[in-house]
Design a protein around this motif. Structure first.
Motif, PDB file in Angstrom:
ATOM      1  N   GLY A  60       0.791  -1.220   0.000  1.00 20.94           N
ATOM      2  CA  GLY A  60       0.000   0.000   0.000  1.00 20.94           C
ATOM      3  C   GLY A  60       0.824   1.270   0.000  1.00 20.94           C
ATOM      4  N   ASP A  93      -4.294   4.626   4.134  1.00 21.16           N
ATOM      5  CA  ASP A  93      -5.287   3.550   4.175  1.00 21.16           C
ATOM      6  C   ASP A  93      -6.580   3.923   3.465  1.00 21.16           C
ATOM      7  OD1 ASP A  93      -3.542   1.983   5.579  1.00 21.16           O
ATOM      8  OD2 ASP A  93      -4.410   2.425   7.544  1.00 21.16           O
ATOM      9  N   VAL A  94      -6.969   5.187   3.555  1.00 24.73           N
ATOM     10  CA  VAL A  94      -8.202   5.626   2.894  1.00 24.73           C
ATOM     11  C   VAL A  94      -8.073   5.473   1.377  1.00 24.73           C
ATOM     12  CG1 VAL A  94      -9.735   7.580   2.465  1.00 24.73           C
ATOM     13  CG2 VAL A  94      -8.806   7.204   4.763  1.00 24.73           C
ATOM     14  N   ASP A 150      -5.880   3.548  -0.281  1.00 21.98           N
ATOM     15  CA  ASP A 150      -5.712   2.135  -0.649  1.00 21.98           C
ATOM     16  C   ASP A 150      -7.049   1.403  -0.629  1.00 21.98           C
ATOM     17  OD1 ASP A 150      -3.083   2.837  -0.678  1.00 21.98           O
ATOM     18  OD2 ASP A 150      -2.537   1.742   1.135  1.00 21.98           O
ATOM     19  N   ASN A 151      -7.822   1.608   0.424  1.00 23.88           N
ATOM     20  CA  ASN A 151      -9.113   0.918   0.537  1.00 23.88           C
ATOM     21  C   ASN A 151     -10.078   1.360  -0.550  1.00 23.88           C
ATOM     22  OD1 ASN A 151      -8.295  -0.545   2.783  1.00 23.88           O
ATOM     23  ND2 ASN A 151      -9.014   0.996   4.227  1.00 23.88           N
ATOM     24  N   TYR A 152     -10.015   2.635  -0.920  1.00 23.67           N
ATOM     25  CA  TYR A 152     -10.916   3.128  -1.965  1.00 23.67           C
ATOM     26  C   TYR A 152     -10.597   2.474  -3.312  1.00 23.67           C
ATOM     27  CZ  TYR A 152     -13.551   6.269  -4.980  1.00 23.67           C
ATOM     28  OH  TYR A 152     -14.423   6.774  -5.911  1.00 23.67           O
ATOM     29  N   LEU A 182      -9.066  -0.399  -3.823  1.00 23.26           N
ATOM     30  CA  LEU A 182      -9.402  -1.825  -3.763  1.00 23.26           C
ATOM     31  C   LEU A 182     -10.907  -2.053  -3.814  1.00 23.26           C
ATOM     32  CD1 LEU A 182      -6.776  -2.961  -1.113  1.00 23.26           C
ATOM     33  CD2 LEU A 182      -6.765  -3.474  -3.561  1.00 23.26           C
ATOM     34  N   GLU A 183     -11.663  -1.137  -3.254  1.00 21.66           N
ATOM     35  CA  GLU A 183     -13.117  -1.252  -3.335  1.00 21.66           C
ATOM     36  C   GLU A 183     -13.586  -1.063  -4.779  1.00 21.66           C
ATOM     37  OE1 GLU A 183     -16.916  -2.009  -2.606  1.00 21.66           O
ATOM     38  OE2 GLU A 183     -15.239  -2.346  -1.233  1.00 21.66           O
ATOM     39  N   ARG A 237     -13.033  -4.334  -6.464  1.00 22.47           N
ATOM     40  CA  ARG A 237     -14.083  -5.309  -6.124  1.00 22.47           C
ATOM     41  C   ARG A 237     -15.370  -5.031  -6.894  1.00 22.47           C
ATOM     42  NH1 ARG A 237     -11.938  -4.047  -0.818  1.00 22.47           N
ATOM     43  NH2 ARG A 237     -10.624  -5.767  -0.068  1.00 22.47           N
ATOM     44  N   GLU A 245     -16.062 -10.396  -3.813  1.00 22.13           N
ATOM     45  CA  GLU A 245     -15.041 -10.133  -2.807  1.00 22.13           C
ATOM     46  C   GLU A 245     -13.769 -10.887  -3.182  1.00 22.13           C
ATOM     47  OE1 GLU A 245     -13.921  -8.047   0.623  1.00 22.13           O
ATOM     48  OE2 GLU A 245     -15.832  -8.026  -0.458  1.00 22.13           O
ATOM     49  N   PRO A 259      -2.095  -7.925   2.431  1.00 19.30           N
ATOM     50  CA  PRO A 259      -1.027  -6.914   2.502  1.00 19.30           C
ATOM     51  C   PRO A 259       0.332  -7.605   2.623  1.00 19.30           C
ATOM     52  CG  PRO A 259      -2.818  -6.410   4.023  1.00 19.30           C
ATOM     53  CD  PRO A 259      -3.049  -7.813   3.535  1.00 19.30           C
TER      54      PRO A 259
END
Length: 343
Positions: free
Chosen positions: A51, A55-56, A58-60, A62-63, A66, A72, A77
């Protein structure tokens, strides 16, 4: 010759086209569009991720991945202590620092970089010490080709013919491909080289006498937070618009920019991973296929420029690229037929 080519004919044509770099890129775009229309559901069993540290962000991203896949996906990591990784699973890196880390820390793993510029990718891969290894390294760039940006300016200012480019002696190569592409769209450009920081504004003034608009590349040696205000004020005092290099600069005062939304980056990332898990190799580094346009309407009013809608500009640019791609493909097909490659 029959207008509709078979799949076999299409790939024979692709072999011929591969001899020309620009035409190959255009043809590759058409193949990607065809593939996406007839896409099969290929399972992505696992994603290794290094990453960005945000985190915000990275998660966005990856979402978004998906959502493209519609399921899913297990995401693991990759931590510093993990010395052994499955060589059949690429490491996805997010941002330049993650890419640099993965290149040095996991020398045997395939790597697919995201959210980096073409310039950064080329600099890092050219410095690699493992060029002779079997490792696959590729990238999904975070921005759009300069040609898209040039055509964005053309769509906003249809009478434009000449484009001014600013570069340092070390960044002139950023515009090399663009200069060869522009004549196909009845455009031309001239580079104005800035040899020192004290020459920036005088060189810009000379450029403004030439160009119908200024096209900005992702070149921090020219366009950065300490220079952008002076560049924009100098250009706008002479009623010349600046296009690019990104959404951030549109907010700062550039008139407009094309950009790749995260959904497009995710779509291209998924396509690359699917190719890996289906065929065992990653595609060449690429820009996202889709893009959007952002316009600073306040700047447009200040310059007294009638502004089309962002969707209209996007459609015009897309259509220009499509027509040129079709023309190049037809020319290549005719040459292939004349050379006896196609039946």
């Amino acid at each position: 010759m029959d207008r509709s080519l078979s799949k076999a004919g299409l790939f024979r044509m692709a072999y011929f086209i591969a001899r020309g770099r620009v035409v190959a890129a255009l043809f590759g775009l058409l193949l990607m569009l065809v593939a996406s229309a007839a896409r099969s559901d290929i399972t992505i069993p696992l994603i290794y991720v290094v990453g960005s540290g945000n985190d915000v962000l990275d998660n966005y991203l990856l979402e978004q991945v998906r959502q493209v896949v519609g399921q899913e996906i297990p995401v693991m990591p990759v931590k510093e202590s993990e010395a052994t990784l499955n060589p059949d699973v690429p490491i996805v890196t997010i941002g330049p620092r993650a890419f640099t880390t993965a290149l040095g820390r996991y020398p045997q793993s395939p790597i697919l970089a995201t959210l980096i510029s073409q310039e950064y990718y080329r600099a890092m891969t050219s410095a690699r010490s493992d060029k002779g290894s079997e490792r696959t390294v590729s990238a999904v760039y975070y921005d759009v080709p300069l040609l898209n940006q040039a055509l964005t300016g053309k769509a906003i200012l249809p009478q434009a013919r000449r484009i001014a480019l600013l570069a340092t002696p070390d960044s002139t190569h950023l515009y090399s491909e663009l200069l060869s592409q522009l004549p196909k769209y009845n455009l031309e450009a001239q580079m104005f080289v800035v040899n020192s920081s004290s020459e920036l504004i005088p060189t810009l003034v000379r450029a403004l006498y030439y160009g119908d608009f200024v096209l900005a590349a992702q070149d921090p040696s020219i366009y950065n937070p300490s220079t952008i205000k002076h560049i924009l004020l100098t250009a706008y005092r002479r009623n010349i618009m600046v296009i690019g290099p990104s959404q951030v600069y549109v907010k700062a005062g550039s008139l407009a920019s094309s950009y790749a939304p995260y959904s497009a980056i995710a779509q291209t990332l998924v396509s690359a991973l699917e190719q890996w898990f289906q065929e065992g190799f990653l595609p060449e580094p690429m820009y996202p296929t889709y893009f959007n346009v952002q316009i600073n309407e306040q700047v447009g009013r200040s310059l007294n420029i009638p502004l089309p809608s962002e969707d209209s500009v996007k459609q015009q640019v897309t259509e220009l690229l499509r027509k040129q791609a079709m023309s190049a493909t037809k020319d290549a097909a005719a040459d292939a037929a004349n050379s006896g490659i196609l039946p």
